[in-house]
Motif scaffolding. Structure first.
Motif, mmCIF file in Angstrom:
data_model
loop_
_atom_site.group_PDB
_atom_site.id
_atom_site.type_symbol
_atom_site.label_atom_id
_atom_site.label_comp_id
_atom_site.label_asym_id
_atom_site.label_seq_id
_atom_site.Cartn_x
_atom_site.Cartn_y
_atom_site.Cartn_z
ATOM 1 N N LEU A 209 -0.456 3.030 -0.941
ATOM 2 C CA LEU A 209 -1.558 3.909 -1.340
ATOM 3 C C LEU A 209 -2.690 3.092 -1.964
ATOM 4 O O LEU A 209 -3.871 3.321 -1.679
ATOM 5 N N ALA A 210 -2.339 2.148 -2.825
ATOM 6 C CA ALA A 210 -3.358 1.312 -3.464
ATOM 7 C C ALA A 210 -4.105 0.469 -2.426
ATOM 8 O O ALA A 210 -5.294 0.197 -2.576
ATOM 9 N N ARG A 211 -3.397 0.062 -1.369
ATOM 10 C CA ARG A 211 -4.039 -0.706 -0.285
ATOM 11 C C ARG A 211 -4.811 0.197 0.664
ATOM 12 O O ARG A 211 -5.385 -0.282 1.629
ATOM 13 N N ASN B 195 -9.953 8.874 -0.492
ATOM 14 C CA ASN B 195 -10.375 7.620 -1.110
ATOM 15 C C ASN B 195 -9.437 7.231 -2.263
ATOM 16 O O ASN B 195 -8.474 7.934 -2.570
ATOM 17 N N THR B 196 -9.715 6.099 -2.834
ATOM 18 C CA THR B 196 -8.856 5.538 -3.872
ATOM 19 C C THR B 196 -8.604 6.521 -5.011
ATOM 20 O O THR B 196 -7.477 6.664 -5.487
ATOM 21 N N GLU B 197 -9.649 7.228 -5.432
ATOM 22 C CA GLU B 197 -9.486 8.150 -6.562
ATOM 23 C C GLU B 197 -8.525 9.292 -6.192
ATOM 24 O O GLU B 197 -7.735 9.738 -7.013
ATOM 25 N N ALA C 282 -7.581 -6.454 -3.403
ATOM 26 C CA ALA C 282 -7.350 -7.195 -2.158
ATOM 27 C C ALA C 282 -7.849 -6.393 -0.963
ATOM 28 O O ALA C 282 -8.504 -6.935 -0.060
ATOM 29 N N SER C 283 -7.535 -5.106 -0.961
ATOM 30 C CA SER C 283 -7.959 -4.257 0.150
ATOM 31 C C SER C 283 -9.485 -4.148 0.206
ATOM 32 O O SER C 283 -10.085 -4.230 1.287
#
Lengths: 107, 107, 107, 107
Positions: C57-59, C2-4, D24-25
Protein backbone atom coordinates in the motif's frame (compact mmCIF):
# COMPACT_ATOMS: atom_id res chain seq x y z
CA UNK A 1 32.16 -7.93 -3.55
CA UNK A 2 29.91 -8.58 -6.53
CA UNK A 3 26.67 -10.47 -7.01
CA UNK A 4 28.36 -13.78 -7.74
CA UNK A 5 30.42 -13.54 -4.55
CA UNK A 6 27.27 -13.14 -2.48
CA UNK A 7 25.43 -16.07 -4.09
CA UNK A 8 26.56 -18.82 -1.64
CA UNK A 9 25.53 -16.67 1.33
CA UNK A 10 22.15 -15.87 -0.25
CA UNK A 11 21.53 -19.60 -0.70
CA UNK A 12 22.65 -20.38 2.86
CA UNK A 13 20.34 -17.67 4.25
CA UNK A 14 17.38 -18.95 2.22
CA UNK A 15 18.02 -22.56 3.28
CA UNK A 16 18.35 -21.50 6.91
CA UNK A 17 15.15 -19.44 6.83
CA UNK A 18 13.21 -22.38 5.39
CA UNK A 19 14.70 -24.79 7.96
CA UNK A 20 13.77 -22.41 10.80
CA UNK A 21 10.18 -21.94 9.60
CA UNK A 22 9.81 -25.70 9.20
CA UNK A 23 11.31 -26.35 12.63
CA UNK A 24 8.96 -23.85 14.31
CA UNK A 25 5.95 -25.35 12.56
CA UNK A 26 6.98 -28.90 13.47
CA UNK A 27 7.75 -27.88 17.08
CA UNK A 28 4.15 -26.66 17.40
CA UNK A 29 2.97 -30.20 16.64
CA UNK A 30 5.34 -31.88 19.11
CA UNK A 31 3.77 -33.47 22.23
CA UNK A 32 6.20 -31.51 24.41
CA UNK A 33 5.61 -28.16 22.73
CA UNK A 34 5.93 -26.34 26.09
CA UNK A 35 9.62 -27.32 26.09
CA UNK A 36 10.07 -25.99 22.58
CA UNK A 37 9.00 -22.39 23.23
CA UNK A 38 12.54 -21.01 23.26
CA UNK A 39 13.34 -22.93 20.07
CA UNK A 40 10.22 -21.53 18.36
CA UNK A 41 11.13 -17.98 19.46
CA UNK A 42 14.67 -18.24 18.12
CA UNK A 43 13.37 -19.81 14.88
CA UNK A 44 11.22 -16.71 14.33
CA UNK A 45 14.10 -14.26 14.86
CA UNK A 46 16.47 -16.35 12.75
CA UNK A 47 14.08 -16.99 9.84
CA UNK A 48 13.15 -13.35 9.46
CA UNK A 49 16.68 -12.01 9.82
CA UNK A 50 17.94 -14.57 7.27
CA UNK A 51 15.27 -13.46 4.76
CA UNK A 52 16.10 -9.80 5.40
CA UNK A 53 19.83 -10.51 4.95
CA UNK A 54 19.29 -12.54 1.79
CA UNK A 55 17.32 -9.67 0.26
CA UNK A 56 19.96 -7.11 1.29
CA UNK A 57 22.70 -9.22 -0.31
CA UNK A 58 20.70 -9.53 -3.55
CA UNK A 59 20.27 -5.74 -3.54
CA UNK A 60 24.05 -5.37 -3.08
CA UNK A 61 23.42 -3.23 0.01
CA UNK A 62 26.56 -1.42 1.19
CA UNK A 63 25.64 -2.51 4.73
CA UNK A 64 25.73 -6.21 3.82
CA UNK A 65 28.69 -6.92 6.14
CA UNK A 66 26.88 -5.42 9.16
CA UNK A 67 23.69 -7.34 8.39
CA UNK A 68 25.67 -10.57 7.95
CA UNK A 69 27.48 -10.10 11.26
CA UNK A 70 24.19 -9.83 13.15
CA UNK A 71 22.71 -12.70 11.14
CA UNK A 72 25.67 -14.96 12.04
CA UNK A 73 25.11 -14.20 15.71
CA UNK A 74 21.43 -15.14 15.75
CA UNK A 75 22.18 -18.22 13.62
CA UNK A 76 24.70 -19.36 16.25
CA UNK A 77 22.13 -18.95 19.03
CA UNK A 78 19.46 -20.78 17.10
CA UNK A 79 21.87 -23.59 16.18
CA UNK A 80 22.82 -24.05 19.86
CA UNK A 81 19.20 -24.17 21.02
CA UNK A 82 18.10 -26.57 18.26
CA UNK A 83 21.04 -28.85 19.05
CA UNK A 84 19.59 -29.37 22.56
CA UNK A 85 16.41 -31.02 21.21
CA UNK A 86 15.84 -34.57 19.96
CA UNK A 87 13.45 -34.18 16.98
CA UNK A 88 14.99 -34.60 13.53
CA UNK A 89 13.72 -31.18 12.35
CA UNK A 90 15.72 -29.55 15.16
CA UNK A 91 18.90 -31.31 14.05
CA UNK A 92 18.29 -30.32 10.41
CA UNK A 93 17.68 -26.74 11.48
CA UNK A 94 20.77 -26.65 13.68
CA UNK A 95 22.90 -27.75 10.72
CA UNK A 96 21.36 -25.14 8.41
CA UNK A 97 22.00 -22.45 11.03
CA UNK A 98 25.66 -23.45 11.38
CA UNK A 99 26.17 -23.34 7.60
CA UNK A 100 24.47 -19.97 7.37
CA UNK A 101 26.53 -18.51 10.22
CA UNK A 102 29.70 -19.62 8.44
CA UNK A 103 28.56 -18.19 5.09
CA UNK A 104 27.67 -14.88 6.79
CA UNK A 105 31.05 -14.66 8.47
CA UNK A 106 32.71 -15.14 5.06
CA UNK A 107 31.18 -11.84 3.83
CA UNK B 1 0.96 -31.95 0.64
CA UNK B 2 3.97 -32.41 2.87
CA UNK B 3 7.18 -30.48 3.36
CA UNK B 4 9.08 -32.39 0.68
CA UNK B 5 6.36 -31.71 -1.89
CA UNK B 6 6.68 -27.97 -1.29
CA UNK B 7 10.47 -27.94 -1.57
CA UNK B 8 10.73 -27.22 -5.33
CA UNK B 9 8.31 -24.30 -4.99
CA UNK B 10 10.19 -22.90 -1.97
CA UNK B 11 13.40 -22.98 -4.02
CA UNK B 12 11.72 -21.37 -7.04
CA UNK B 13 10.29 -18.59 -4.83
CA UNK B 14 13.67 -17.94 -3.22
CA UNK B 15 15.45 -17.87 -6.59
CA UNK B 16 12.80 -15.53 -8.02
CA UNK B 17 12.99 -13.17 -5.03
CA UNK B 18 16.77 -12.93 -5.37
CA UNK B 19 16.54 -12.37 -9.14
CA UNK B 20 13.94 -9.60 -8.61
CA UNK B 21 15.99 -7.82 -5.95
CA UNK B 22 19.09 -8.05 -8.15
CA UNK B 23 17.17 -6.79 -11.18
CA UNK B 24 15.77 -3.80 -9.27
CA UNK B 25 19.22 -2.92 -7.93
CA UNK B 26 20.83 -3.23 -11.38
CA UNK B 27 17.99 -1.24 -13.00
CA UNK B 28 18.80 1.64 -10.63
CA UNK B 29 22.32 1.77 -12.10
CA UNK B 30 21.16 1.66 -15.74
CA UNK B 31 21.64 4.87 -17.80
CA UNK B 32 17.96 4.75 -18.78
CA UNK B 33 16.64 4.21 -15.27
CA UNK B 34 13.58 6.39 -16.01
CA UNK B 35 12.40 3.67 -18.42
CA UNK B 36 12.87 0.98 -15.79
CA UNK B 37 10.51 2.43 -13.16
CA UNK B 38 7.70 -0.03 -13.90
CA UNK B 39 10.18 -2.91 -13.85
CA UNK B 40 11.56 -1.78 -10.47
CA UNK B 41 8.03 -1.46 -9.06
CA UNK B 42 7.05 -4.97 -10.16
CA UNK B 43 10.36 -6.34 -8.86
CA UNK B 44 9.47 -4.99 -5.40
CA UNK B 45 5.99 -6.58 -5.36
CA UNK B 46 7.29 -9.85 -6.75
CA UNK B 47 10.33 -10.18 -4.49
CA UNK B 48 8.36 -9.56 -1.33
CA UNK B 49 5.43 -11.79 -2.26
CA UNK B 50 7.84 -14.60 -3.21
CA UNK B 51 9.57 -14.34 0.18
CA UNK B 52 6.22 -14.29 1.96
CA UNK B 53 5.04 -17.33 -0.03
CA UNK B 54 8.28 -19.24 0.54
CA UNK B 55 7.92 -18.72 4.30
CA UNK B 56 4.25 -19.76 4.26
CA UNK B 57 5.14 -22.96 2.38
CA UNK B 58 7.90 -23.77 4.89
CA UNK B 59 5.39 -23.25 7.72
CA UNK B 60 2.98 -25.63 5.93
CA UNK B 61 0.30 -22.92 6.01
CA UNK B 62 -3.14 -24.26 5.12
CA UNK B 63 -3.57 -21.21 2.86
CA UNK B 64 -0.51 -22.12 0.77
CA UNK B 65 -2.61 -22.70 -2.40
CA UNK B 66 -4.18 -19.22 -2.17
CA UNK B 67 -0.81 -17.56 -1.56
CA UNK B 68 0.72 -19.48 -4.48
CA UNK B 69 -2.11 -18.47 -6.82
CA UNK B 70 -1.51 -14.78 -6.12
CA UNK B 71 2.26 -15.27 -6.31
CA UNK B 72 1.94 -16.90 -9.75
CA UNK B 73 -0.05 -13.92 -10.97
CA UNK B 74 2.47 -11.30 -9.91
CA UNK B 75 5.34 -13.49 -11.23
CA UNK B 76 3.63 -13.54 -14.64
CA UNK B 77 3.33 -9.76 -14.69
CA UNK B 78 6.93 -9.26 -13.62
CA UNK B 79 8.16 -11.80 -16.21
CA UNK B 80 6.27 -9.96 -18.99
CA UNK B 81 7.65 -6.57 -18.00
CA UNK B 82 11.24 -7.81 -17.61
CA UNK B 83 11.01 -9.52 -21.02
CA UNK B 84 10.48 -6.08 -22.62
CA UNK B 85 13.91 -4.83 -21.51
CA UNK B 86 17.34 -5.47 -23.01
CA UNK B 87 19.69 -5.77 -19.99
CA UNK B 88 20.82 -9.28 -19.10
CA UNK B 89 19.56 -8.97 -15.49
CA UNK B 90 16.05 -8.41 -16.85
CA UNK B 91 16.22 -11.58 -18.95
CA UNK B 92 17.54 -13.58 -16.00
CA UNK B 93 14.77 -12.19 -13.82
CA UNK B 94 12.10 -12.90 -16.42
CA UNK B 95 13.21 -16.56 -16.56
CA UNK B 96 13.19 -16.88 -12.75
CA UNK B 97 9.69 -15.38 -12.63
CA UNK B 98 8.40 -17.84 -15.24
CA UNK B 99 9.83 -20.80 -13.34
CA UNK B 100 8.38 -19.54 -10.07
CA UNK B 101 4.93 -18.98 -11.63
CA UNK B 102 4.97 -22.56 -12.88
CA UNK B 103 6.08 -23.97 -9.53
CA UNK B 104 3.37 -21.96 -7.76
CA UNK B 105 0.68 -23.23 -10.12
CA UNK B 106 1.77 -26.79 -9.35
CA UNK B 107 0.75 -26.34 -5.68
CA UNK C 1 -6.59 5.88 -4.75
CA UNK C 2 -3.80 8.07 -3.46
CA UNK C 3 -1.39 7.75 -0.57
CA UNK C 4 -3.67 9.54 1.89
CA UNK C 5 -6.58 7.22 1.04
CA UNK C 6 -4.47 4.18 1.91
CA UNK C 7 -3.24 5.58 5.22
CA UNK C 8 -6.00 4.14 7.48
CA UNK C 9 -5.48 0.67 5.98
CA UNK C 10 -1.70 0.91 6.39
CA UNK C 11 -2.20 1.75 10.06
CA UNK C 12 -4.72 -1.06 10.54
CA UNK C 13 -2.34 -3.56 8.92
CA UNK C 14 0.57 -2.41 11.10
CA UNK C 15 -1.54 -2.58 14.27
CA UNK C 16 -2.81 -6.03 13.33
CA UNK C 17 0.68 -7.34 12.57
CA UNK C 18 1.95 -6.14 15.94
CA UNK C 19 -1.08 -7.63 17.75
CA UNK C 20 -0.52 -10.99 16.01
CA UNK C 21 3.19 -11.11 16.82
CA UNK C 22 2.45 -10.21 20.44
CA UNK C 23 -0.31 -12.81 20.64
CA UNK C 24 1.92 -15.56 19.24
CA UNK C 25 4.70 -14.66 21.66
CA UNK C 26 2.31 -14.56 24.64
CA UNK C 27 0.67 -17.84 23.56
CA UNK C 28 4.09 -19.52 23.75
CA UNK C 29 4.25 -18.58 27.44
CA UNK C 30 0.73 -19.82 28.25
CA UNK C 31 0.45 -22.97 30.44
CA UNK C 32 -1.82 -24.55 27.83
CA UNK C 33 0.41 -23.76 24.86
CA UNK C 34 -0.52 -27.08 23.17
CA UNK C 35 -4.05 -25.72 22.75
CA UNK C 36 -2.75 -22.51 21.19
CA UNK C 37 -0.88 -24.09 18.26
CA UNK C 38 -3.54 -23.21 15.69
CA UNK C 39 -3.69 -19.66 17.04
CA UNK C 40 0.10 -19.31 16.80
CA UNK C 41 0.07 -20.65 13.22
CA UNK C 42 -2.62 -18.20 12.12
CA UNK C 43 -0.82 -15.35 13.90
CA UNK C 44 2.27 -16.07 11.77
CA UNK C 45 0.35 -16.04 8.48
CA UNK C 46 -1.62 -12.95 9.47
CA UNK C 47 1.31 -10.91 10.80
CA UNK C 48 3.43 -11.49 7.74
CA UNK C 49 0.65 -10.90 5.21
CA UNK C 50 -0.33 -7.68 7.03
CA UNK C 51 3.26 -6.41 6.85
CA UNK C 52 3.49 -7.36 3.18
CA UNK C 53 0.17 -5.60 2.46
CA UNK C 54 1.13 -2.50 4.42
CA UNK C 55 4.34 -2.19 2.38
CA UNK C 56 2.49 -2.73 -0.91
CA UNK C 57 0.00 0.00 0.00
CA UNK C 58 2.81 2.41 0.87
CA UNK C 59 4.43 1.63 -2.50
CA UNK C 60 1.07 2.36 -4.20
CA UNK C 61 1.19 -1.07 -5.83
CA UNK C 62 -1.40 -1.48 -8.60
CA UNK C 63 -2.23 -4.88 -7.10
CA UNK C 64 -3.18 -3.36 -3.73
CA UNK C 65 -6.84 -4.44 -4.05
CA UNK C 66 -5.88 -8.09 -4.64
CA UNK C 67 -3.43 -8.08 -1.74
CA UNK C 68 -6.04 -6.47 0.53
CA UNK C 69 -8.67 -9.05 -0.42
CA UNK C 70 -6.41 -11.92 0.61
CA UNK C 71 -5.32 -10.04 3.73
CA UNK C 72 -8.96 -9.53 4.79
CA UNK C 73 -9.55 -13.26 4.45
CA UNK C 74 -6.66 -14.33 6.66
CA UNK C 75 -7.54 -11.58 9.17
CA UNK C 76 -11.06 -13.02 9.42
CA UNK C 77 -9.71 -16.50 10.11
CA UNK C 78 -7.26 -15.26 12.71
CA UNK C 79 -9.96 -13.14 14.40
CA UNK C 80 -12.25 -16.18 14.64
CA UNK C 81 -9.57 -18.41 16.11
CA UNK C 82 -8.36 -15.80 18.62
CA UNK C 83 -11.98 -15.19 19.72
CA UNK C 84 -12.14 -18.83 20.88
CA UNK C 85 -9.41 -18.33 23.51
CA UNK C 86 -9.62 -16.75 26.95
CA UNK C 87 -6.33 -14.82 27.35
CA UNK C 88 -6.53 -11.05 27.01
CA UNK C 89 -3.89 -10.95 24.25
CA UNK C 90 -6.14 -13.19 22.13
CA UNK C 91 -9.08 -10.80 22.56
CA UNK C 92 -6.91 -7.80 21.70
CA UNK C 93 -5.58 -9.61 18.64
CA UNK C 94 -9.06 -10.66 17.53
CA UNK C 95 -10.20 -7.02 17.65
CA UNK C 96 -7.16 -5.82 15.69
CA UNK C 97 -7.79 -8.52 13.06
CA UNK C 98 -11.45 -7.46 12.67
CA UNK C 99 -10.50 -3.81 12.22
CA UNK C 100 -7.81 -4.72 9.68
CA UNK C 101 -10.20 -6.95 7.72
CA UNK C 102 -12.66 -4.07 7.52
CA UNK C 103 -10.00 -1.58 6.45
CA UNK C 104 -8.75 -4.01 3.78
CA UNK C 105 -12.25 -4.51 2.40
CA UNK C 106 -12.61 -0.72 2.09
CA UNK C 107 -9.76 -0.64 -0.47
CA UNK D 1 11.30 -4.04 29.08
CA UNK D 2 7.70 -5.04 28.53
CA UNK D 3 5.30 -4.78 25.61
CA UNK D 4 4.02 -1.35 26.59
CA UNK D 5 7.56 0.03 26.82
CA UNK D 6 8.25 -1.08 23.25
CA UNK D 7 5.05 0.40 21.81
CA UNK D 8 6.45 3.87 20.88
CA UNK D 9 9.39 2.26 19.07
CA UNK D 10 7.09 -0.17 17.22
CA UNK D 11 5.01 2.77 16.02
CA UNK D 12 8.09 4.77 15.01
CA UNK D 13 9.45 1.78 13.05
CA UNK D 14 6.11 1.26 11.27
CA UNK D 15 5.81 4.97 10.41
CA UNK D 16 9.39 5.04 9.14
CA UNK D 17 8.91 1.92 7.00
CA UNK D 18 5.81 3.42 5.39
CA UNK D 19 7.58 6.75 4.79
CA UNK D 20 10.54 4.95 3.17
CA UNK D 21 8.35 2.82 0.89
CA UNK D 22 6.37 5.91 -0.13
CA UNK D 23 9.56 7.90 -0.74
CA UNK D 24 11.06 5.16 -2.92
CA UNK D 25 7.86 4.88 -4.93
CA UNK D 26 7.60 8.66 -5.37
CA UNK D 27 11.32 8.92 -6.27
CA UNK D 28 10.69 6.49 -9.15
CA UNK D 29 8.20 8.97 -10.61
CA UNK D 30 10.50 12.00 -10.25
CA UNK D 31 11.88 13.53 -13.48
CA UNK D 32 15.41 13.27 -12.07
CA UNK D 33 15.11 9.66 -10.94
CA UNK D 34 18.75 8.99 -11.88
CA UNK D 35 19.78 11.31 -9.03
CA UNK D 36 17.52 9.47 -6.59
CA UNK D 37 19.09 6.01 -6.95
CA UNK D 38 21.03 6.22 -3.68
CA UNK D 39 17.90 7.46 -1.90
CA UNK D 40 15.84 4.56 -3.31
CA UNK D 41 18.50 2.05 -2.25
CA UNK D 42 18.63 3.37 1.31
CA UNK D 43 14.82 3.46 1.45
CA UNK D 44 14.77 -0.26 0.67
CA UNK D 45 17.27 -1.16 3.40
CA UNK D 46 15.59 1.12 5.91
CA UNK D 47 12.00 0.04 5.22
CA UNK D 48 12.77 -3.64 5.49
CA UNK D 49 14.94 -3.35 8.60
CA UNK D 50 12.28 -1.19 10.29
CA UNK D 51 9.62 -3.84 9.57
CA UNK D 52 11.90 -6.59 10.83
CA UNK D 53 12.68 -4.61 13.99
CA UNK D 54 9.02 -3.76 14.61
CA UNK D 55 8.13 -7.47 14.43
CA UNK D 56 11.02 -8.44 16.73
CA UNK D 57 9.89 -5.86 19.31
CA UNK D 58 6.30 -7.14 19.16
CA UNK D 59 7.65 -10.69 19.71
CA UNK D 60 9.63 -9.38 22.71
CA UNK D 61 12.80 -10.80 21.19
CA UNK D 62 15.69 -10.87 23.64
CA UNK D 63 17.88 -9.43 20.86
CA UNK D 64 15.68 -6.33 20.50
CA UNK D 65 18.48 -3.97 21.67
CA UNK D 66 20.89 -5.29 19.02
CA UNK D 67 18.27 -5.04 16.27
CA UNK D 68 17.38 -1.50 17.37
CA UNK D 69 21.02 -0.42 17.35
CA UNK D 70 21.45 -1.51 13.74
CA UNK D 71 18.07 -0.02 12.81
CA UNK D 72 19.06 3.36 14.29
CA UNK D 73 22.20 3.35 12.19
CA UNK D 74 20.47 2.73 8.87
CA UNK D 75 17.75 5.25 9.82
CA UNK D 76 20.46 7.88 10.34
CA UNK D 77 21.96 7.16 6.92
CA UNK D 78 18.59 7.28 5.20
CA UNK D 79 17.64 10.51 7.00
CA UNK D 80 20.89 12.15 5.86
CA UNK D 81 20.43 11.12 2.23
CA UNK D 82 16.76 12.14 2.11
CA UNK D 83 17.64 15.53 3.62
CA UNK D 84 19.81 16.25 0.56
CA UNK D 85 16.82 16.13 -1.82
CA UNK D 86 14.16 18.76 -2.52
CA UNK D 87 10.91 16.73 -2.96
CA UNK D 88 8.47 16.88 -0.07
CA UNK D 89 8.34 13.07 0.27
CA UNK D 90 12.09 13.09 0.94
CA UNK D 91 11.67 15.64 3.74
CA UNK D 92 8.80 13.67 5.26
CA UNK D 93 10.88 10.50 5.06
CA UNK D 94 13.92 12.17 6.58
CA UNK D 95 11.82 13.29 9.58
CA UNK D 96 10.34 9.80 10.05
CA UNK D 97 13.84 8.29 9.93
CA UNK D 98 15.13 10.71 12.59
CA UNK D 99 12.22 9.93 14.91
CA UNK D 100 12.70 6.21 14.41
CA UNK D 101 16.45 6.42 15.06
CA UNK D 102 15.72 8.22 18.32
CA UNK D 103 13.08 5.70 19.38
CA UNK D 104 15.46 2.83 18.58
CA UNK D 105 18.25 4.38 20.64
CA UNK D 106 15.84 4.63 23.59
CA UNK D 107 15.54 0.81 23.71
Amino acid sequence: MNTETYQPCIEACDACAAACDRCASACLSEPGVANMAKCIRLNADCASLCRFTSAALARQSHLAPEFCALCARICDECADECARHAPEHCGTCSDACRMCAEACRAI
